[in-house]
Scaffold this motif. Structure first.
Motif, PDB file in Angstrom:
ATOM      1  N   ALA A  90       0.835  -1.206   0.000  1.00 29.49           N
ATOM      2  CA  ALA A  90       0.000   0.000   0.000  1.00 29.49           C
ATOM      3  C   ALA A  90       0.869   1.255   0.000  1.00 29.49           C
ATOM      4  O   ALA A  90       0.526   2.249  -0.646  1.00 29.49           O
ATOM      5  N   SER A  91       2.018   1.224   0.682  1.00 27.99           N
ATOM      6  CA  SER A  91       2.873   2.421   0.742  1.00 27.99           C
ATOM      7  C   SER A  91       3.427   2.746  -0.641  1.00 27.99           C
ATOM      8  O   SER A  91       3.338   3.885  -1.104  1.00 27.99           O
ATOM      9  N   ASN A  92       4.004   1.742  -1.311  1.00 26.95           N
ATOM     10  CA  ASN A  92       4.588   2.012  -2.632  1.00 26.95           C
ATOM     11  C   ASN A  92       3.514   2.390  -3.644  1.00 26.95           C
ATOM     12  O   ASN A  92       3.700   3.298  -4.449  1.00 26.95           O
ATOM     13  N   ALA A  93       2.381   1.694  -3.603  1.00 24.88           N
ATOM     14  CA  ALA A  93       1.313   1.988  -4.566  1.00 24.88           C
ATOM     15  C   ALA A  93       0.773   3.397  -4.323  1.00 24.88           C
ATOM     16  O   ALA A  93       0.456   4.137  -5.269  1.00 24.88           O
ATOM     17  N   PHE A  94       0.703   3.804  -3.068  1.00 23.92           N
ATOM     18  CA  PHE A  94       0.186   5.139  -2.765  1.00 23.92           C
ATOM     19  C   PHE A  94       1.154   6.220  -3.257  1.00 23.92           C
ATOM     20  O   PHE A  94       0.738   7.219  -3.848  1.00 23.92           O
ATOM     21  N   LEU A  95       2.458   5.999  -3.035  1.00 28.01           N
ATOM     22  CA  LEU A  95       3.440   6.988  -3.507  1.00 28.01           C
ATOM     23  C   LEU A  95       3.415   7.085  -5.030  1.00 28.01           C
ATOM     24  O   LEU A  95       3.468   8.192  -5.596  1.00 28.01           O
ATOM     25  N   GLY A 152       0.596  17.189   2.400  1.00 30.06           N
ATOM     26  CA  GLY A 152       2.065  17.223   2.509  1.00 30.06           C
ATOM     27  C   GLY A 152       2.707  17.466   1.151  1.00 30.06           C
ATOM     28  O   GLY A 152       2.106  17.194   0.117  1.00 30.06           O
ATOM     29  N   PRO A 153       3.940  17.986   1.143  1.00 28.16           N
ATOM     30  CA  PRO A 153       4.544  18.432  -0.121  1.00 28.16           C
ATOM     31  C   PRO A 153       5.288  17.369  -0.919  1.00 28.16           C
ATOM     32  O   PRO A 153       5.604  17.580  -2.085  1.00 28.16           O
ATOM     33  N   ARG A 154       5.611  16.220  -0.341  1.00 27.86           N
ATOM     34  CA  ARG A 154       6.555  15.330  -1.018  1.00 27.86           C
ATOM     35  C   ARG A 154       5.876  14.391  -2.011  1.00 27.86           C
ATOM     36  O   ARG A 154       4.701  14.111  -1.914  1.00 27.86           O
ATOM     37  N   PHE A 155       6.685  13.934  -3.002  1.00 23.47           N
ATOM     38  CA  PHE A 155       6.177  13.026  -4.045  1.00 23.47           C
ATOM     39  C   PHE A 155       5.040  13.641  -4.845  1.00 23.47           C
ATOM     40  O   PHE A 155       4.070  12.978  -5.204  1.00 23.47           O
ATOM     41  N   LEU A 156       5.170  14.945  -5.083  1.00 24.02           N
ATOM     42  CA  LEU A 156       4.210  15.637  -5.946  1.00 24.02           C
ATOM     43  C   LEU A 156       4.974  16.378  -7.030  1.00 24.02           C
ATOM     44  O   LEU A 156       4.568  17.454  -7.455  1.00 24.02           O
ATOM     45  N   GLN A 157       6.102  15.802  -7.453  1.00 24.71           N
ATOM     46  CA  GLN A 157       6.905  16.456  -8.478  1.00 24.71           C
ATOM     47  C   GLN A 157       6.543  15.880  -9.840  1.00 24.71           C
ATOM     48  O   GLN A 157       6.773  14.692 -10.101  1.00 24.71           O
ATOM     49  N   ALA A 158       5.924  16.740 -10.674  1.00 20.02           N
ATOM     50  CA  ALA A 158       5.495  16.272 -11.999  1.00 20.02           C
ATOM     51  C   ALA A 158       6.708  16.111 -12.906  1.00 20.02           C
ATOM     52  O   ALA A 158       7.732  16.764 -12.707  1.00 20.02           O
ATOM     53  N   GLY A 159       6.603  15.268 -13.903  1.00 26.71           N
ATOM     54  CA  GLY A 159       7.713  15.088 -14.842  1.00 26.71           C
ATOM     55  C   GLY A 159       7.538  13.847 -15.684  1.00 26.71           C
ATOM     56  O   GLY A 159       6.420  13.450 -16.005  1.00 26.71           O
ATOM     57  N   LEU A 160       8.684  13.245 -15.984  1.00 27.79           N
ATOM     58  CA  LEU A 160       8.704  12.053 -16.849  1.00 27.79           C
ATOM     59  C   LEU A 160       8.127  10.807 -16.183  1.00 27.79           C
ATOM     60  O   LEU A 160       7.988   9.777 -16.817  1.00 27.79           O
ATOM     61  N   GLY A 161       7.840  10.901 -14.893  1.00 27.74           N
ATOM     62  CA  GLY A 161       7.227   9.762 -14.211  1.00 27.74           C
ATOM     63  C   GLY A 161       8.227   8.944 -13.421  1.00 27.74           C
ATOM     64  O   GLY A 161       9.424   9.207 -13.429  1.00 27.74           O
ATOM     65  N   TYR A 162       7.691   7.936 -12.756  1.00 27.53           N
ATOM     66  CA  TYR A 162       8.536   7.123 -11.883  1.00 27.53           C
ATOM     67  C   TYR A 162       9.160   5.940 -12.630  1.00 27.53           C
ATOM     68  O   TYR A 162       8.612   5.450 -13.611  1.00 27.53           O
ATOM     69  N   GLY A 163      10.330   5.518 -12.136  1.00 26.44           N
ATOM     70  CA  GLY A 163      10.992   4.321 -12.651  1.00 26.44           C
ATOM     71  C   GLY A 163      11.620   3.595 -11.490  1.00 26.44           C
ATOM     72  O   GLY A 163      11.173   3.738 -10.351  1.00 26.44           O
ATOM     73  N   GLY A 164      12.674   2.819 -11.778  1.00 20.25           N
ATOM     74  CA  GLY A 164      13.366   2.116 -10.712  1.00 20.25           C
ATOM     75  C   GLY A 164      12.902   0.674 -10.589  1.00 20.25           C
ATOM     76  O   GLY A 164      12.004   0.226 -11.295  1.00 20.25           O
ATOM     77  N   SER A 165      13.540  -0.017  -9.651  1.00 19.34           N
ATOM     78  CA  SER A 165      13.249  -1.444  -9.526  1.00 19.34           C
ATOM     79  C   SER A 165      12.017  -1.682  -8.677  1.00 19.34           C
ATOM     80  O   SER A 165      11.601  -2.825  -8.510  1.00 19.34           O
TER      81      SER A 165
END
Ligand code: UGA
Length: 442
Positions: A214-219, A254-267
């Motif tokens: 739930a934490s990762n999906a929410f972020l 809250g202000p974090r994880f609201l940065q628009a752009g190319l989107g998320y990646g990573g493992s």
């Protein structure tokens, strides 16, 4: 002091092992890759992570953290075994848990006392139950009389800040099924809780597993939400960065994880969003929201390509400088990197792609030799028809409008991470587009 064995010394396993050793435990890292074990035995980290080498210098030299490729040696005195092996995605959507199962079997084979087997790898809820079955079957097959209990202790560290996140986490979560395993995990984390006063959530195994999902999906949902808002901002002439700032002052948001752009990646995020949607389907719930989150995320790359086509018409034979290769700053990790996906899409569209990254170029050379690498920003920009900002490294944030103007063949900059000031860039004469903010006239 607890005797701990960490199985799998990747990003999560190695950093966790080093942190356990720093807290005074005796730790063995077990891995089946001899090259990694050899490097680590010499005290060298096998991947880049700020502060990791210093931490290893302290705990490896001090003898509290050792490495081996031999399961029997590693498990000899283990009281708590953390499973930190990979769970790569499978073509059907779910993660491949074969390595996790194999650890279960190995632990039963070599356990020399009662122990707690703790899942730390990101696994679907119900993996704990599966592991219990494996242990029961193997225990009766081998006649091992030691009691092995399964627990879940999800990890919330971010790459690029893994050491800091592990030494000073926002919270520790563990799920256990008896007082014995709960007390073992209490002992593991006692030094951290005493030093840092870090909150602890003690719960059952499936709930701990769900907290991670739930934490990762929410972020990831927050990121896709703000990216969808960015699309609207572009169409109505609003500025998504200011929208995010205005929203972020609400303490409920809250202000974090609201940065628009190319989107998320990573493992993690791409795989975990799919895995959670997949798990939901398996248990009879259609979590459509998560499918939309993934769709919006990938769609951000189309937006950048659309902006390039708007400026350049055809991309065939155009040279595009892609600034950044890592999936985010502070790491050399290219897994599911939006920058790399974008570079590949541009090549498919017929463009010549060059790529710059301050730390990830050696990995680009190994994993994507087809991409033309540049060690300097100037070299990458020199004579290119357009530049795309793909990763928000500080080096890239510091590029001035004049540097772009001096080097690019055409003064076109598509800022996929909103790192530059639109007013400054446009006033300097650049054809500047960003994500959900003021652009040069379309
Ligand atoms: C993520 C979580 O943040 C960790 O809590 C979790 O432990 C980890 O996954 C995991 O499951 O192992 P990580 O993948 O290292 O950590 O990276 P993040 O810092 O979360 O960034 C993920 C991606 O989202 C990056 O591509 C980043 O550029 C992007 N992002 C992040 C945005 O596009 N916008 C934001 O506002 C924030």
């Amino acid at each position: 002091m607890v005797n701990i064995t960490v199985v799998g010394v990747g990003h999560v396993g190695l950093v966790s092992a080093a942190a356990f050793a720093r807290w005074g435990h005796q730790v063995v890292g077990l891995d089946d890759d001899p090259a990694k074990v050899e490097k680590l035995r010499g005290g060298q980290a096998w991947f880049y992570e700020p502060g990791l080498q210093e931490l290893l210098d302290e705990v490896v030299t001090g003898g509290r953290l050792q490495f081996t490729g031999d399961a029997k040696d590693a498990l000899q005195d283990a009281e708590v075994v953390f499973v930190c092996v990979g769970t790569p995605p499978m073509p059907g959507g779910g993660p491949n848990l074969a390595f996790v199962e194999a650890v279960g079997r190995t632990v039963v084979e070599h356990a020399s006392r009662d122990l707690v087997l703790v899942e730390k790898s990101t696994v679907p809820a119900n993996t704990g139950r599966r592991l219990e079955q494996v242990i029961q079957r193997e225990t009766s097959r081998l006649g091992n009389s030691h009691r092995i209990e399964v627990a879940s202790n999800p990890e919330f560290l971010k790459e690029g800040a893994a050491v800091e996140d592990t030494l000073h986490p926002d919270r520790v979560v563990y799920g256990t099924s008896s007082d014995v395993s709960r007390d073992a995990l209490r002992r593991v984390y006692a030094p951290l809780v005493e030093q840092d006063g870090c909150p602890v959530v003690e719960t059952d195994v499936p709930t701990a597993e769900l907290i991670k999902h739930a934490s990762n999906a929410f972020l990831a949902t927050r990121i896709s939400f703000i990216n969808a808002v960015a699309q609207i901002c572009e169409r109505v002439g609003a500025d998504v960065a200011v929208v995010a700032e205005g929203m972020g002052h609400d303490v409920r948001i809250g202000p974090r994880f609201l940065q628009a752009g190319l989107g998320y990646g990573g493992s993690c995020f791409p795989k975990d969003v799919d895995a959670f949607a997949h798990l939901a389907k398996q248990v009879g719930y259609d979590f459509e929201l998560l499918e939309q989150v993934a769709r919006i995320n990938v769609g951000q790359r189309d937006t950048v390509i659309g902006k390039l086509e708007h400026e350049l018409w055809h991309l065939t034979d155009k040279t595009i400088a892609v600034l950044g290769a890592a999936f985010k700053p502070g790491t050399d990790d290219l897994r599911e990197s939006p920058a790399i996906h974008l570079a590949q899409r541009l090549r498919e569209a017929g463009a010549e792609v060059r790529i710059y990254d301050p730390v990830a170029l050696p990995n680009v050379a190994i994993e994507h030799p087809e991409l033309e690498r540049h060690e300097t920003i100037e070299g990458c920009l020199d004579g290119a028809h357009a530049a795309v900002v793909a990763t928000d490294w500080d080096e890239i944030k510091r590029i001035t409008p004049q540097q772009y103007l001096d080097k690019l063949a055409y003064p076109i900059v598509i800022d996929g991470r909103n790192v530059h000031d639109p007013d400054e860039m446009i006033a300097a004469g650049l054809r500047y587009h960003s994500m959900g903010r003021r652009s040069v006239d379309l």
